[in-house]
Design a protein around this motif. Structure first.
Motif, mmCIF file in Angstrom:
data_model
loop_
_atom_site.group_PDB
_atom_site.id
_atom_site.type_symbol
_atom_site.label_atom_id
_atom_site.label_comp_id
_atom_site.label_asym_id
_atom_site.label_seq_id
_atom_site.Cartn_x
_atom_site.Cartn_y
_atom_site.Cartn_z
ATOM 1 N N GLU A 207 -12.934 18.950 25.007
ATOM 2 C CA GLU A 207 -12.141 20.099 24.585
ATOM 3 C C GLU A 207 -10.716 20.011 25.129
ATOM 4 O O GLU A 207 -9.756 20.228 24.398
ATOM 5 C CB GLU A 207 -12.831 21.399 25.038
ATOM 6 C CG GLU A 207 -12.113 22.675 24.641
ATOM 7 C CD GLU A 207 -11.949 22.849 23.131
ATOM 8 O OE1 GLU A 207 -12.552 22.067 22.371
ATOM 9 O OE2 GLU A 207 -11.194 23.742 22.711
ATOM 10 N N ALA A 208 -10.603 19.680 26.407
ATOM 11 C CA ALA A 208 -9.260 19.556 26.978
ATOM 12 C C ALA A 208 -8.495 18.444 26.263
ATOM 13 O O ALA A 208 -7.289 18.567 26.045
ATOM 14 C CB ALA A 208 -9.341 19.265 28.480
ATOM 15 N N SER A 209 -9.184 17.382 25.882
ATOM 16 C CA SER A 209 -8.522 16.290 25.177
ATOM 17 C C SER A 209 -8.015 16.762 23.827
ATOM 18 O O SER A 209 -6.910 16.416 23.407
ATOM 19 C CB SER A 209 -9.492 15.124 24.973
ATOM 20 O OG SER A 209 -9.996 14.700 26.197
ATOM 21 N N ARG A 210 -8.826 17.555 23.149
ATOM 22 C CA ARG A 210 -8.410 18.075 21.850
ATOM 23 C C ARG A 210 -7.140 18.911 22.013
ATOM 24 O O ARG A 210 -6.187 18.786 21.248
ATOM 25 C CB ARG A 210 -9.524 18.945 21.260
ATOM 26 C CG ARG A 210 -9.247 19.465 19.853
ATOM 27 C CD ARG A 210 -10.430 20.247 19.315
ATOM 28 N NE ARG A 210 -10.432 21.631 19.726
ATOM 29 C CZ ARG A 210 -9.922 22.640 18.993
ATOM 30 N NH1 ARG A 210 -9.400 22.384 17.814
ATOM 31 N NH2 ARG A 210 -9.935 23.872 19.431
ATOM 32 N N LEU A 211 -7.137 19.761 23.035
ATOM 33 C CA LEU A 211 -5.975 20.620 23.249
ATOM 34 C C LEU A 211 -4.743 19.801 23.629
ATOM 35 O O LEU A 211 -3.616 20.240 23.432
ATOM 36 C CB LEU A 211 -6.263 21.666 24.334
ATOM 37 C CG LEU A 211 -7.323 22.708 23.989
ATOM 38 C CD1 LEU A 211 -7.290 23.858 24.975
ATOM 39 C CD2 LEU A 211 -7.137 23.245 22.592
ATOM 40 N N ALA A 212 -4.978 18.615 24.201
ATOM 41 C CA ALA A 212 -3.835 17.772 24.560
ATOM 42 C C ALA A 212 -3.409 16.911 23.379
ATOM 43 O O ALA A 212 -2.522 16.077 23.511
ATOM 44 C CB ALA A 212 -4.186 16.899 25.760
ATOM 45 N N VAL A 214 -5.293 14.709 21.637
ATOM 46 C CA VAL A 214 -5.930 13.399 21.508
ATOM 47 C C VAL A 214 -6.794 13.399 20.248
ATOM 48 O O VAL A 214 -7.518 14.353 19.988
ATOM 49 C CB VAL A 214 -6.800 13.096 22.748
ATOM 50 C CG1 VAL A 214 -7.470 11.733 22.596
ATOM 51 C CG2 VAL A 214 -5.964 13.149 23.998
#
Lengths: 348, 510, 340
Positions: A207-212, A214
């Protein structure tokens, strides 16, 4: 010294060295290497040569596991790629023709890649659990391979093809160079591009990757594609070694060895930071273990019992609960120390 | 303060309840009581200690100090199930039932009637469930699978299960957060029925209207401490909000409406009719270059939802977003990032940082993701870039290779900011950037936000602390029930006057 | 206020009523789908071959797949809890080897058969302990069980062991005729009994309902005070015991034990269970569905035999069906997640 011990490769390397040491002590011939016709021979050289298919598969598995996934289909993919390549060579009737071989090898690799893309599609696009998605191909793959070989074990006689698994270059087995090349290529692609760190980010926190920003989907898809391609190559090596495409035996249980190699190398099955070097060490450890078992006079068929023991040991060591349990046992034996109860819950 | 019922014996009596998590004290010597046949509300902002108190009461958490008495007896529960057996049942916001089983089973599970050979007697089980439901005036087919029902029905089934044993205390934790108006009315009917039967009901909700409609008394917590216990009829709504947020008497300041800037060129992002249900409905926002827009609203007013909608994290159900006057569809965070609209989540750990990766990797992550896999930022450049941000934001310790999870909260927030700022954004939306951060770091981040605006960024600053919204914001958007009801300049505003705007509801207008 | 209330209750009621059948039996729909596929296959084959469906054929499908049926029942328990058991094929093979070897040493089958069951149960228990008490993923834990059983099978003997024990062979050799070609063997009866017992356990005991509860939401089940640990452990024991019993049946079926027996059987079993409508995420499915799944599997094998094409089509077709079911399950889960 402390820094060395804390290095993530410390324990995997210690295990491998210990294994080699035990072998050397029980049979000094283990480490001896003889030169014959400018070629090196010996147990260690055999390990380098025989580990090549597992090396390729384990490298791909490392990438897949880093994304929090798993690829059970690698053995079946090996069967498919071997079947494709050998069937082309057999049907051509000209087993020594370099262009035929090139087409066969290319087609085998493409078959592996296609299998990987298929897995990736099911997982990254349709969102099916990796275990199940790859189970589909694990089931159907060998059937497809059998169809390609028309239900037989395709055998060929082609010295150039044989060279892949059994040939020597500058004194060392060609298959070892294949391993080295695969390690180098995967390492360069992962660590010289941003793929490695983005893969780890997706594996640790999707999820954090999506928000960043990626592109998780592409990365996961790519990992399975790579795994399929590498398994395809492993299938070619396997078929070159026995000069036959055996849909039932090719790569049997290699998915388990590969997973074990990855875990032995210190990469967690929960995904995230991965170590290619660790996987390499893990592959050599497993191959050495197999060689040890053979040397001990245990029939190779019984190898699984040892593997079971290793699997249990490794997962137990990784299980925090087990470590706590052992710690408590140890604590009881030594001085009783009042430890504050650890709270995992957070206030809200 | 404790006005009525002094003579009656409380059914539940908690004294000196204290719970610590490592170094934090989540609950600090709180006294709390409930009487039979009353509906009691527990109020407080995030982190006030509501959940902790409920967990301590229902056996999900052990007290470090203090005691719980039920009907005069000291009780200690090892598990929520123990509490349930003793007569304290809980229905959580996330319904803790099994959607794959039938309504009857969910009510009877673990104590199904069995016949002579020990097999479950399904007819009797269904009858038992039917009776439990009928007692609440509910007509739900006991043989139907729970998951096929709407959430409201599932909630009522959860209540039916909770009271089908000999329940004395029923805890309802945010039971209405996903219910619509009609469903809430049905729930309230059931609550009144239980109250008439002498059950003590603890009703926790952030909807003030509902609290005032159904509750007899209110206990307010703040920062893990008891603020007081009040009769609902004697506590004005504005006073309640003040007690929750910790402010003294209100002064309804004269408020002036701020007109959106006429100069359209300076508007970077403009949102119209933005809707993502449940959460925000028909919200309008204009962000201006070089300005910090503070967002103030109570818990549940849609603060986070608004932030997510503006930054492509959640897809819009309705509404349009224009960036520099051009209509844009923010289909994903990636798309928003590429348009220069960045978001810092209130959940740093789960939605922000990649804990096991290093400070360096975390700072360069978004930039790298924008550039794509192949165009890797050279190691030396990465280091230079990360080091410059570590220095600029004073991230401590200045060790680029340390896993970001090992940093303190404030420094983690700075790493997250550095990641976003490395993208050279136009609009930055910060959701609770100072939550859980020590005072020094808090001021640093507030000042940093000001500097960003001075450099021409549009900043959205969301915080539950009105003081900092005022301090940082150039203008303040007031959020109520998912709508931006007003936008006012912060100059001349006091926390009290802002508080009045935030807490006002149609009913209070007079 | 009162008037609105009645209206509201009415509205809530209206939501629950119209699809009463669906609301009660939604989880049976995948089973019906499997039945539909089975019927379609039979009808198709009947039309294509002219004379396909005979009592003999139906009888032989049960006979040929009774071991798989028993494995599928055990697997259903494990998958319902949200786990998976990869060890069943190897355990079946190992207990078969062990049993054959003990019989050869002259032990009576009345001792050997229970020993085989107990051995299966023990391996299942081991897997369960790893899963429940050491947080090992079911996939890995049962993998270790699989390795162990495979290797132990080879430890017993590298070669096939012929079984001459009369009671064991009787299980397979006896054909209870029922006229016009219908017959059933004791192995078939045992398999059907296992289905019956499995279905009864799941539907009518607290253990069975807790299996569903654990698969539905382990956390909730624990909060409700249900014995989660014991239930998960027992599910693996049930699967292990079934694998032991399958070892007995398979030994009787082939009249010999061979250490390479049952390679890939765990995959066939999982496929049959999933095709039978059991959700791999746990909490939804039926033993009867798994039985249908096994019949689908058997029918595919038979049709491919009839077609005279390569047997490898069996695995491919099973793989394709598995994929179809998994994708459909995924869509259903996605839809219900959206509704929430």
């Amino acid at each position: 010294m402390n820094a060395v011990m804390k290095h993530r490769l410390f324990w995997p390397v210690v295990v491998l060295l210990a294994l080699i040491l035990v072998n050397t002590l029980s049979r000094p011939s283990f480490v001896s290497i003889t030169v014959q016709d400018g070629r090196l021979y010996g147990s260690l050289i055999d390990i380098l040569r025989n580990s090549a298919p597992l090396m390729l598969v384990a490298l791909g598995m490392t990438l897949v596991i880093a994304t929090r996934g798993i690829d059970l289909s690698v053995g079946a993919v090996m069967a498919v790629s071997g079947a494709v390549a050998l069937q082309i060579i057999q049907d051509s009737g000209d087993a020594a023709n370099p262009s035929v071989l090139a087409v066969a090898i290319g087609a085998g690799l493409l078959a592996g890649l296609a299998c990987g893309l298929w897995n990736g599609f099911l997982i990254a696009v349709l969102g099916i659990q990796p275990i199940i998605a790859t189970l589909v191909l694990m089931l159907a793959g060998r059937g497809i391979a059998l169809l390609i070989t028309r239900g037989f074990i395709t055998t060929i006689n082609s010295d150039p093809y044989k060279f892949m698994a059994q040939g020597y270059v500058v004194g060392l087995p060609f298959a070892f160079y294949v391993s080295l090349a695969a390690i180098a290529i995967v390492a360069v692609i992962e660590r010289r591009t941003a793929l490695g760190v983005l893969t780890e980010a997706v594996g640790i926190n999707p999820e954090a990757s999506r928000l960043a920003g990626v592109r998780a989907r592409g990365i996961i898809w790519g990992a399975y594609a790579a795994s399929g391609l590498l398994a395809g190559f492993a299938g070619l090596l396997y078929s070159s070694n026995i000069m036959a495409a055996d849909a039932n035996a090719a790569g049997l249980y290699i998915e388990l060895d590969a997973i074990l190699a990855v875990v032995l190398g210190g990469t967690s099955l929960a995904g995230g930071t991965f170590s290619l070097a660790g996987t390499v060490v893990g592959v050599f450890t497993i191959q050495t273990l197999k060689s040890t078992i053979t040397f001990l006079g245990v029939p190779p068929a019984v190898t699984p019992v040892f593997m079971a023991a290793v699997v249990v040991l490794v997962v137990l060591i990784q299980s925090s609960r087990f470590r706590r349990w052992v710690g408590r046992l140890g604590g009881r034996l030594s001085v009783r120390s009042a430890q504050p109860v650890e709270r995992t819950e957070v206030a809200s | 303060m404790m006005s009525t019922m002094e003579d009656a014996q409380p059914l539940v009596q908690v004294t000196g309840a204290t719970v610590r998590f490592r170094s934090d004290t989540a609950l600090d010597g709180v006294d709390f009581r409930m009487f039979a046949g009353e509906v009691h509300s527990l109020m407080g902002e995030n982190g006030a200690g509501k959940s902790t108190l409920i967990k301590a009461l229902t056996g999900a958490l052990a007290l470090d100090a203090g005691e719980v008495r039920l009907g005069g007896e000291v009780v200690r529960f090892a598990t929520p199930h123990d509490a349930h057996l003793a007569g304290i049942s809980t229905v959580y916001q996330e319904i803790d039932l099994l959607p794959n089983l039938t309504v009857a089973e969910n009510i009877a599970l673990g104590r199904e009637p069995r016949n002579r050979v020990g097999a479950i007697d399904w007819a009797a089980t269904r009858r038992l469930a039917h009776d439990a439901l009928a007692a609440l005036g509910l007509e739900i087919d006991p043989a139907s699978v729970l998951g096929t029902h709407p959430l409201a029905v599932q909630q009522l089934v959860a209540i039916a299960r909770a009271i089908s044993t000999d329940v004395k205390v029923l805890v309802l934790d945010e039971p209405t957060s996903s219910l619509d108006f009609d469903e809430v009315a049905e729930l309230f009917r059931v609550i009144r029925e239980l109250k008439a039967r002498g059950v003590a009901i603890l009703f926790v909700s952030h909807f003030l209207d509902q609290v005032y409609e159904i509750c007899d008394r209110i206990t307010v917590l703040r920062n893990g401490r008891l603020v007081g216990e009040y009769l609902t009829t004697e506590l004005l709504r504005i006073d309640l909000v003040q007690k929750m947020l910790g402010r003294s008497a209100a002064a309804l300041a004269e408020r002036q409406t701020f007109d959106a800037p006429d100069d359209d060129s300076s508007v970077t992002l403009s949102a119209r009719g933005v809707t993502v249900l449940p959460g925000i409905a028909d919200a309008d926002v204009d962000l201006v270059e070089g300005e910090v827009l503070g967002v103030a609203g109570l818990l549940g007013s849609g603060r986070t939802k608004l932030a997510r909608a503006l930054t492509g994290v959640d897809r819009l159900e309705a509404g349009i977003i224009r960036i520099d006057g051009q209509e844009r569809r923010l289909s994903s965070p990636r798309r928003a990032l590429s348009l220069g609209v960045v978001y810092s989540s209130e959940n740093r750990r789960t939605e922000g940082l990649i804990g096991e990766l290093s400070v360096l990797e975390n700072i360069t992550l978004a930039l790298q993701a924008q550039r794509g896999v192949l165009r890797r930022i050279r190691s030396a450049r990465q280091r230079e870039l990360a080091a410059s941000w570590v220095e600029a934001l004073d991230i401590r310790p200045p060790d680029l290779d340390r896993p970001v999870a090992s940093l303190s909260g404030g420094n983690q927030q700075k790493v997250l900011l550095a990641r976003l700022l490395a993208l050279s954004p136009r609009v930055i939306v910060l959701d609770e950037p100072t939550r859980g951060i020590d005072v020094g770091a808090k001021v640093e981040i507030q000042n940093l936000v000001g500097e960003l605006a001075d450099n021409g960024l549009s900043v959205v600053f969301i915080s539950a602390e009105l003081e900092e919204v005022l301090r940082v914001g150039t203008r303040v958007a007031i959020l109520q029930d998912g709508r931006v009801v007003d936008v006012v300049p912060s100059e001349g505003l006091t926390t009290d006057s802002l508080l009045a705007m935030v807490a006002r509801s149609e009913g209070d207008e007079a | 206020m009162t008037s609105t209330q009645t209206v509201l209750t009415g509205e809530l009621r209206a939501v629950t009523r119209p699809h009463r059948f669906m609301a009660r039996h939604a989880s049976w729909i995948p089973v019906f789908a499997a039945v539909g596929i089975l019927v379609a296959m039979v009808v198709g084959a009947q039309l294509y071959f002219g004379k396909f469906l005979t009592p003999r054929l139906v009888s032989s499908i049960l006979l040929d797949n009774s071991y798989l049926l028993i494995l599928a029942v055990g697997m259903t328990f494990v998958i319902l809890t949200g786990g998976i058991d990869l060890s069943v094929g190897a355990v079946m093979s190992f207990t078969g080897m062990m049993g054959a070897s003990l019989l050869r040493q002259g032990l009576p089958s009345s001792v050997v058969a229970p020993t085989m069951l107990a051995t299966g149960a023990l391996i299942g228990l081991g897997v369960g302990v790893l899963v429940q008490y050491f947080d090992v993923q079911p996939f890995i834990a049962s993998l270790a069980g699989m390795f162990l059983a495979r290797g132990l099978g080879f430890v017993v003997s590298l070669n096939s062991i012929k079984v001459t024990d009369r009671p064991i062979l009787w299980l397979q050799g006896t054909r209870l005729q029922a006229g016009s070609g219908w017959y059933i063997t004791p192995t078939g009866i045992i398999a059907l009994l296992v289905v019956l017992v499995g279905a009864g356990l799941l539907a009518y005991t607290r253990f069975g309902r807790t299996v569903y509860a654990v698969g539905g939401n382990e956390q909730s089940a624990r909060l409700m005070g249900l014995p989660v640990a014991r239930t998960k452990l027992l599910a693996y024991v049930v699967s292990g015991t079934c694998a032991g019993l399958a070892g007995v049946i398979f030994t009787a079926y082939t009249g010999a034990a061979y250490p390479l027996n049952g390679i890939g059987t765990e995959l066939d079993t999982i496929a049959a269970v999933v095709i039978g409508g059991t959700l791999l995420t746990g909490g939804s499915g039926f033993v009867v569905g798994s039985m249908i799944g096994v019949f689908v599997y058997g029918m595919i094998k038979t049709i491919i035999n009839f077609l005279g094409v390569d047997q490898s089509w069996t695995r491919i077709t099973i793989g394709a069906l598995l994929l179809l079911f998994v994708v459909v399950q995924r869509l259903i889960v996605a839809r219900s997640a959206r509704r929430r």
